[in-house]
Write a protein that holds these residues in place. Structure first.
Motif, PDB file in Angstrom:
ATOM      1  N   GLU A   1      39.412  31.815  39.569  1.00 50.27           N
ATOM      2  CA  GLU A   1      40.487  30.769  40.163  1.00 50.27           C
ATOM      3  C   GLU A   1      41.785  30.748  39.320  1.00 50.27           C
ATOM      4  O   GLU A   1      42.961  30.797  40.031  1.00 50.27           O
ATOM      5  CB  GLU A   1      40.078  29.293  40.279  1.00 50.27           C
ATOM      6  CG  GLU A   1      38.994  29.051  41.424  1.00 50.27           C
ATOM      7  CD  GLU A   1      39.725  29.356  42.637  1.00 50.27           C
ATOM      8  OE1 GLU A   1      40.896  29.135  43.059  1.00 50.27           O
ATOM      9  OE2 GLU A   1      39.134  29.937  43.407  1.00 50.27           O
ATOM     10  N   LYS A   2      41.598  30.946  37.837  1.00 54.51           N
ATOM     11  CA  LYS A   2      42.927  31.484  37.020  1.00 54.51           C
ATOM     12  C   LYS A   2      43.395  32.893  37.565  1.00 54.51           C
ATOM     13  O   LYS A   2      44.663  32.710  37.557  1.00 54.51           O
ATOM     14  CB  LYS A   2      42.355  31.600  35.461  1.00 54.51           C
ATOM     15  CG  LYS A   2      43.744  31.717  34.779  1.00 54.51           C
ATOM     16  CD  LYS A   2      43.373  31.449  33.269  1.00 54.51           C
ATOM     17  CE  LYS A   2      44.545  31.743  32.367  1.00 54.51           C
ATOM     18  NZ  LYS A   2      45.920  31.101  32.974  1.00 54.51           N
ATOM     19  N   VAL A   3      42.545  33.857  37.577  1.00 52.72           N
ATOM     20  CA  VAL A   3      43.156  35.107  38.238  1.00 52.72           C
ATOM     21  C   VAL A   3      43.820  35.111  39.632  1.00 52.72           C
ATOM     22  O   VAL A   3      45.001  35.403  39.844  1.00 52.72           O
ATOM     23  CB  VAL A   3      41.979  36.181  38.141  1.00 52.72           C
ATOM     24  CG1 VAL A   3      42.524  37.383  38.701  1.00 52.72           C
ATOM     25  CG2 VAL A   3      41.553  36.429  36.667  1.00 52.72           C
ATOM     26  N   ARG A   4      43.075  34.399  40.381  1.00 53.88           N
ATOM     27  CA  ARG A   4      43.825  34.103  41.673  1.00 53.88           C
ATOM     28  C   ARG A   4      45.263  33.209  41.838  1.00 53.88           C
ATOM     29  O   ARG A   4      46.127  33.780  42.417  1.00 53.88           O
ATOM     30  CB  ARG A   4      42.753  33.163  42.638  1.00 53.88           C
ATOM     31  CG  ARG A   4      43.242  33.046  44.036  1.00 53.88           C
ATOM     32  CD  ARG A   4      42.384  32.427  44.853  1.00 53.88           C
ATOM     33  NE  ARG A   4      42.953  32.110  46.228  1.00 53.88           N
ATOM     34  CZ  ARG A   4      42.084  31.357  47.191  1.00 53.88           C
ATOM     35  NH1 ARG A   4      41.084  30.732  46.913  1.00 53.88           N
ATOM     36  NH2 ARG A   4      42.639  31.426  48.427  1.00 53.88           N
ATOM     37  N   TYR A   5      45.398  32.337  40.804  1.00 56.72           N
ATOM     38  CA  TYR A   5      46.508  31.512  40.626  1.00 56.72           C
ATOM     39  C   TYR A   5      47.661  32.669  40.053  1.00 56.72           C
ATOM     40  O   TYR A   5      48.733  32.439  40.467  1.00 56.72           O
ATOM     41  CB  TYR A   5      46.328  30.503  40.115  1.00 56.72           C
ATOM     42  CG  TYR A   5      47.516  29.579  39.674  1.00 56.72           C
ATOM     43  CD1 TYR A   5      48.002  28.747  40.556  1.00 56.72           C
ATOM     44  CD2 TYR A   5      48.195  29.617  38.379  1.00 56.72           C
ATOM     45  CE1 TYR A   5      49.343  28.181  40.305  1.00 56.72           C
ATOM     46  CE2 TYR A   5      49.588  29.196  38.048  1.00 56.72           C
ATOM     47  CZ  TYR A   5      50.066  28.618  39.081  1.00 56.72           C
ATOM     48  OH  TYR A   5      51.058  27.677  39.016  1.00 56.72           O
ATOM     49  N   GLU A   6      47.230  33.081  39.001  1.00 58.00           N
ATOM     50  CA  GLU A   6      48.165  33.948  38.257  1.00 58.00           C
ATOM     51  C   GLU A   6      48.515  35.010  39.054  1.00 58.00           C
ATOM     52  O   GLU A   6      49.643  35.692  38.945  1.00 58.00           O
ATOM     53  CB  GLU A   6      47.607  34.770  36.615  1.00 58.00           C
ATOM     54  CG  GLU A   6      47.198  33.579  35.862  1.00 58.00           C
ATOM     55  CD  GLU A   6      48.302  32.845  35.018  1.00 58.00           C
ATOM     56  OE1 GLU A   6      49.554  33.661  34.983  1.00 58.00           O
ATOM     57  OE2 GLU A   6      48.376  31.859  34.676  1.00 58.00           O
ATOM     58  N   GLY A   7      47.648  35.726  39.732  1.00 58.91           N
ATOM     59  CA  GLY A   7      48.012  36.866  40.667  1.00 58.91           C
ATOM     60  C   GLY A   7      48.362  36.837  41.944  1.00 58.91           C
ATOM     61  O   GLY A   7      48.787  37.578  42.851  1.00 58.91           O
ATOM     62  N   ALA A   8      48.583  35.275  42.261  1.00 59.53           N
ATOM     63  CA  ALA A   8      48.974  34.950  43.557  1.00 59.53           C
ATOM     64  C   ALA A   8      47.861  35.592  44.821  1.00 59.53           C
ATOM     65  O   ALA A   8      48.652  36.038  45.808  1.00 59.53           O
ATOM     66  CB  ALA A   8      50.439  34.998  43.923  1.00 59.53           C
ATOM     67  N   TYR A   9      46.758  35.857  44.397  1.00 59.42           N
ATOM     68  CA  TYR A   9      45.793  36.636  45.599  1.00 59.42           C
ATOM     69  C   TYR A   9      45.410  35.845  46.583  1.00 59.42           C
ATOM     70  O   TYR A   9      45.369  34.289  46.383  1.00 59.42           O
ATOM     71  CB  TYR A   9      44.570  36.934  44.653  1.00 59.42           C
ATOM     72  CG  TYR A   9      44.933  38.035  43.684  1.00 59.42           C
ATOM     73  CD1 TYR A   9      45.373  39.295  44.152  1.00 59.42           C
ATOM     74  CD2 TYR A   9      44.586  37.616  42.457  1.00 59.42           C
ATOM     75  CE1 TYR A   9      45.525  40.232  43.073  1.00 59.42           C
ATOM     76  CE2 TYR A   9      45.052  38.675  41.485  1.00 59.42           C
ATOM     77  CZ  TYR A   9      45.346  39.925  41.662  1.00 59.42           C
ATOM     78  OH  TYR A   9      45.603  40.885  40.663  1.00 59.42           O
ATOM     79  N   PRO A  10      45.287  36.128  47.906  1.00 62.53           N
ATOM     80  CA  PRO A  10      45.205  35.293  49.139  1.00 62.53           C
ATOM     81  C   PRO A  10      43.791  34.592  48.890  1.00 62.53           C
ATOM     82  O   PRO A  10      43.419  33.714  49.597  1.00 62.53           O
ATOM     83  CB  PRO A  10      45.435  36.315  50.242  1.00 62.53           C
ATOM     84  CG  PRO A  10      45.348  37.630  49.646  1.00 62.53           C
ATOM     85  CD  PRO A  10      45.595  37.691  48.139  1.00 62.53           C
ATOM     86  N   THR A  11      42.780  35.386  48.434  1.00 63.03           N
ATOM     87  CA  THR A  11      41.356  35.073  48.316  1.00 63.03           C
ATOM     88  C   THR A  11      40.686  35.213  47.048  1.00 63.03           C
ATOM     89  O   THR A  11      41.320  36.031  46.017  1.00 63.03           O
ATOM     90  CB  THR A  11      40.631  35.844  49.600  1.00 63.03           C
ATOM     91  OG1 THR A  11      40.410  37.039  49.050  1.00 63.03           O
ATOM     92  CG2 THR A  11      41.044  35.751  51.029  1.00 63.03           C
TER      93      THR A  11
END
Length: 147
Positions: A24-34
């Motif tokens: 979730e941190k990586v998803r948030y930091e990277g603005a990944y859609p999934t």
């Protein structure tokens, strides 16, 4: 996967909570859609870092990471010729088929999460072990020694 018979199968998670938080941190930091896209980045970058790190820094980083992430890192055999930061990004891009810009973004997003788990002292030790170019990937200034 080890299952807990007290929890119905449909409510069990395939990963530990700490790994989920890392994703979730990586998803948030990277603005990944999934979450899946974030996990692809985590696996790619951790595997690449596992090919670069050796010794105590490798062991200490694995101990700081969630078990699933540590497995990806330590499953790699370290390369005999370490790569500079830029060569690291180019190698990951070639392995994944992604653009250099996307791979650089993935690397920074994952390294931000790694830094949160490892702390500044271990990241400093890791940067001292690696060739030039990694400090910027970890979001730090690349300081050149005085000549």
């Amino acid at each position: 996967m080890i299952t807990d018979v007290r929890i119905p199968l449909e409510h069990q998670r395939p990963y530990g909570t700490s790994y989920e938080q890392m994703l979730e941190k990586v998803r948030y930091e990277g603005a990944y859609p999934t979450r899946e896209r974030a996990e692809e980045a985590v696996r790619l970058v951790l595997a690449g870092l596992g090919r670069q790190l050796t010794g105590d820094e490798r062991v200490d980083l694995a101990a700081c990471l969630p078990l699933e992430a540590a497995r990806v890192l330590t499953a790699q055999v370290p390369d005999t010729q370490p790569l500079t930061g830029w060569a690291f990004v180019k190698d990951l891009a070639a392995r994944s088929g992604a653009s250099l810009a996307t791979t650089r973004w993935d690397t920074g997003s994952v390294f931000a999460a790694i830094s949160a788990h490892a702390g500044p002292d271990l990241i400093t030790r890791i940067l001292h072990q690696l060739p030039t170019g990694y400090a910027l990937l970890f979001g730090r200034a690349e300081l050149a020694p005085a000549t």
